[in-house]
Structures are given as C-alpha cells and as structure tokens.
Design a protein around this motif. Structure first.
Motif, PDB file in Angstrom:
ATOM      1  N   ARG A  17       0.824  -1.207   0.000  1.00  0.00           N
ATOM      2  CA  ARG A  17       0.000   0.000   0.000  1.00  0.00           C
ATOM      3  C   ARG A  17       0.860   1.260   0.000  1.00  0.00           C
ATOM      4  NH1 ARG A  17      -5.414  -0.087   1.417  1.00  0.00           N
ATOM      5  NH2 ARG A  17      -6.335  -2.153   1.532  1.00  0.00           N
ATOM      6  N   ALA A  18       2.077   1.148   0.540  1.00  0.00           N
ATOM      7  CA  ALA A  18       2.989   2.286   0.539  1.00  0.00           C
ATOM      8  C   ALA A  18       3.743   2.402  -0.780  1.00  0.00           C
ATOM      9  CB  ALA A  18       3.983   2.167   1.691  1.00  0.00           C
ATOM     10  N   GLY A  19       3.512   1.448  -1.690  1.00  0.00           N
ATOM     11  CA  GLY A  19       4.136   1.499  -2.996  1.00  0.00           C
ATOM     12  C   GLY A  19       5.428   0.717  -3.115  1.00  0.00           C
ATOM     13  N   GLY A  20       5.757  -0.088  -2.099  1.00  0.00           N
ATOM     14  CA  GLY A  20       6.993  -0.869  -2.130  1.00  0.00           C
ATOM     15  C   GLY A  20       6.747  -2.318  -2.489  1.00  0.00           C
ATOM     16  N   VAL A  21       7.834  -3.026  -2.730  1.00  0.00           N
ATOM     17  CA  VAL A  21       7.801  -4.467  -2.996  1.00  0.00           C
ATOM     18  C   VAL A  21       8.175  -5.191  -1.713  1.00  0.00           C
ATOM     19  CG1 VAL A  21       8.871  -6.347  -4.298  1.00  0.00           C
ATOM     20  CG2 VAL A  21       8.381  -4.174  -5.425  1.00  0.00           C
ATOM     21  N   ALA A  22       7.514  -6.299  -1.433  1.00  0.00           N
ATOM     22  CA  ALA A  22       7.853  -7.112  -0.267  1.00  0.00           C
ATOM     23  C   ALA A  22       8.121  -8.551  -0.710  1.00  0.00           C
ATOM     24  CB  ALA A  22       6.732  -7.082   0.766  1.00  0.00           C
ATOM     25  N   VAL A  23       8.978  -9.233   0.036  1.00  0.00           N
ATOM     26  CA  VAL A  23       9.284 -10.636  -0.245  1.00  0.00           C
ATOM     27  C   VAL A  23       9.291 -11.402   1.073  1.00  0.00           C
ATOM     28  CG1 VAL A  23      10.976 -12.282  -1.135  1.00  0.00           C
ATOM     29  CG2 VAL A  23      10.684 -10.068  -2.270  1.00  0.00           C
ATOM     30  N   ILE A  24       8.602 -12.520   1.108  1.00  0.00           N
ATOM     31  CA  ILE A  24       8.694 -13.451   2.240  1.00  0.00           C
ATOM     32  C   ILE A  24       9.518 -14.635   1.761  1.00  0.00           C
ATOM     33  CG2 ILE A  24       7.452 -14.986   3.803  1.00  0.00           C
ATOM     34  CD1 ILE A  24       5.084 -13.124   3.675  1.00  0.00           C
ATOM     35  N   ALA A  25      10.635 -14.897   2.436  1.00  0.00           N
ATOM     36  CA  ALA A  25      11.543 -15.947   1.983  1.00  0.00           C
ATOM     37  C   ALA A  25      12.140 -16.675   3.182  1.00  0.00           C
ATOM     38  CB  ALA A  25      12.651 -15.345   1.112  1.00  0.00           C
ATOM     39  N   ASN A  26      12.826 -17.769   2.886  1.00  0.00           N
ATOM     40  CA  ASN A  26      13.398 -18.633   3.916  1.00  0.00           C
ATOM     41  C   ASN A  26      14.722 -18.069   4.419  1.00  0.00           C
ATOM     42  OD1 ASN A  26      14.391 -20.764   5.495  1.00  0.00           O
ATOM     43  ND2 ASN A  26      13.400 -22.297   4.208  1.00  0.00           N
ATOM     44  N   GLY A  27      14.753 -17.649   5.675  1.00  0.00           N
ATOM     45  CA  GLY A  27      15.952 -17.066   6.251  1.00  0.00           C
ATOM     46  C   GLY A  27      16.939 -18.086   6.768  1.00  0.00           C
ATOM     47  N   THR A  28      16.591 -19.364   6.722  1.00  0.00           N
ATOM     48  CA  THR A  28      17.525 -20.392   7.185  1.00  0.00           C
ATOM     49  C   THR A  28      18.513 -20.798   6.096  1.00  0.00           C
ATOM     50  OG1 THR A  28      16.090 -22.250   6.551  1.00  0.00           O
ATOM     51  CG2 THR A  28      15.737 -21.267   8.726  1.00  0.00           C
ATOM     52  N   ARG A  29      18.300 -20.304   4.872  1.00  0.00           N
ATOM     53  CA  ARG A  29      19.212 -20.619   3.767  1.00  0.00           C
ATOM     54  C   ARG A  29      20.230 -19.478   3.628  1.00  0.00           C
ATOM     55  NH1 ARG A  29      16.667 -24.863   1.258  1.00  0.00           N
ATOM     56  NH2 ARG A  29      14.381 -24.911   1.407  1.00  0.00           N
ATOM     57  N   ALA A  30      21.490 -19.818   3.530  1.00  0.00           N
ATOM     58  CA  ALA A  30      22.564 -18.820   3.540  1.00  0.00           C
ATOM     59  C   ALA A  30      22.514 -17.874   2.357  1.00  0.00           C
ATOM     60  CB  ALA A  30      23.923 -19.529   3.597  1.00  0.00           C
TER      61      ALA A  30
END
Length: 235
Positions: free
Chosen positions: A76-89
């Motif tokens: 809504r603020a005009g940005g891109v978001a990503v949800i990803a796996n933080g356990t992978r280096a």
C-alpha cells in the motif's frame, strides 16, 4: 518502510514463502511438500490469503499472518515485499539478484508522501467515531469530516495530530490530520447538535474537524495500535 522511504521489504521466515494448498495434478508454483506449494507472486492480499496465513501449520500459528500484514502495508505504501526462507545462507543474495525466491508482493500503485505518512508512519493519537452518512461521504472521496458527522470523540488529541476515524460499528476505515484539539472537537460536535438555533449554520460551516486533503482511506489495512507519539505534519 514508510519512515525510511525504502522501496523493498524482505521478511525472513523458516519456511520458503507463503504456503498454499497445492491443487491436484498441478506443477505450477514451487513445491513445498505433497500437499502445499509456495505462492510465487501476490498482487492483492485477499481475506482468503489471510485465512490461509492464520491457519495451523507445521511451524505454528499466527507468525505468517503478521508477515502477510506487513507485506500488505509495504504494498500500500508502494513498495515491494518478499517473504523468503531465512535459514538458507544464500536467500538475501538471491532476492536482491532478482531471482524468483519465496513469495513476492507487487504494489499496484505508490501512495504520495504525505498520505503515506498519515497512513503508516505517523503516531496515531486520537480516535473519533462517525455516523453512517459521514463514513459514506468520506469513502466516496468527496467530503471533509464535519462536526455534524461525528458521534463521539474517544481519545484525546491536539491540533495536527493524526487521528483514527472509525465507523458506527467501531471499525477504523480512515485516518486524518486534526484541525483542532479533541476538546474543541467535542465543543464543535455539541454545537452541531443545536440544529436550527440562530447562527447554527455558521457554526456548522466552521466545524471542519479534518479536511478532505488530509484524509487517507484505510479500508483493508491491518489496524495499528494507537501510540502516544508527538509527531506533527505540515498541512
């Protein structure tokens, strides 16, 4: 994101992204297991997606919903978001390289600076509840908030504070910059109830609590907590 003027928000989890049930005989998307897959792209956060995120999973309940709501705010603020796996280096390296990692949330449009500040960055100090007529007029984008449309003031605020605007049922649907303090707003509301008394018309005309240009519609926005902040905006 709104305070930092960032263009992207990366939310790291212990799963590969936003998981959804995998349709039978469907190979699209990134498979997570035989029953679910990672949704690669989201253009709109729907109630159905929120229900999936709030449901039980192998990693618990509720954490993904919080990330989904944060991604919605970023969109809504005009940005891109990503949800990803933080356990992978290599996750962050791959995300910033533009690879198809996790779930990407793409905005439809970018909100202007002051409106984005009102909606997301400012500390919300007060709250007013409006009647159905005022709510409809505001949602149609054709009206300021007048004292005659306010049912009650629920929290104190000062001039130039950002206030929460709720409908008759108590649900927040907009925010705006107050023209006056809550005590003056309460007095204006009382005067607006005078009706046909001499001079009432002039008083009602002066009783603009929030002008149209300082109102932002928040339908669908996850409601934030009211903060005792002292932020001010230049109108």
């Amino acid at each position: 994101m709104s305070k930092l003027e960032s263009d992207a928000l990366v939310l790291l989890s212990d799963v590969d992204g936003l998981l959804v049930p995998r349709p039978p005989d469907t190979l699209s998307g990134v498979e997570h297991d035989e029953d679910s897959m990672v949704l690669p792209l989201v253009a709109e956060v729907t109630p159905e997606l929120k229900a999936l995120a709030a449901g039980p999973s192998a990693t618990g309940r509720g954490g993904m919903l919080t990330k989904l709501e944060a991604a919605e705010i970023a969109m809504r603020a005009g940005g891109v978001a990503v949800i990803a796996n933080g356990t992978r280096a290599d996750t962050l390296t791959r995300v910033f390289a533009g690879e198809g990692v996790g779930t990407a949330f793409i905005p439809a449009s970018r909100m202007a600076g002051k409106r984005r500040w009102i909606a997301y960055a400012a500390g919300v100090r007060g709250r007013v509840v409006v009647n159905a007529g005022a709510r409809e007029a505001i949602l149609r984008g054709k009206a300021s908030l007048l004292a005659s449309g306010v049912v009650r003031v629920e929290r104190e605020f000062e001039p130039q504070d950002v206030v929460s605007i709720a409908g008759p049922e108590g649900r927040e649907f907009a925010r705006g910059i107050a023209n006056c303090a809550s005590r003056e707003a309460s007095a204006s509301i009382a005067r607006a109830d005078v009706g046909d008394a001499p001079g009432a018309g002039q008083r009602r005309k002066a009783g603009v609590l929030v002008t149209r240009d300082n109102i932002v519609i928040l339908e669908g926005l996850p409601e934030n907590n009211i903060e005792p902040a002292t932020a001010r905006a230049e109108s």
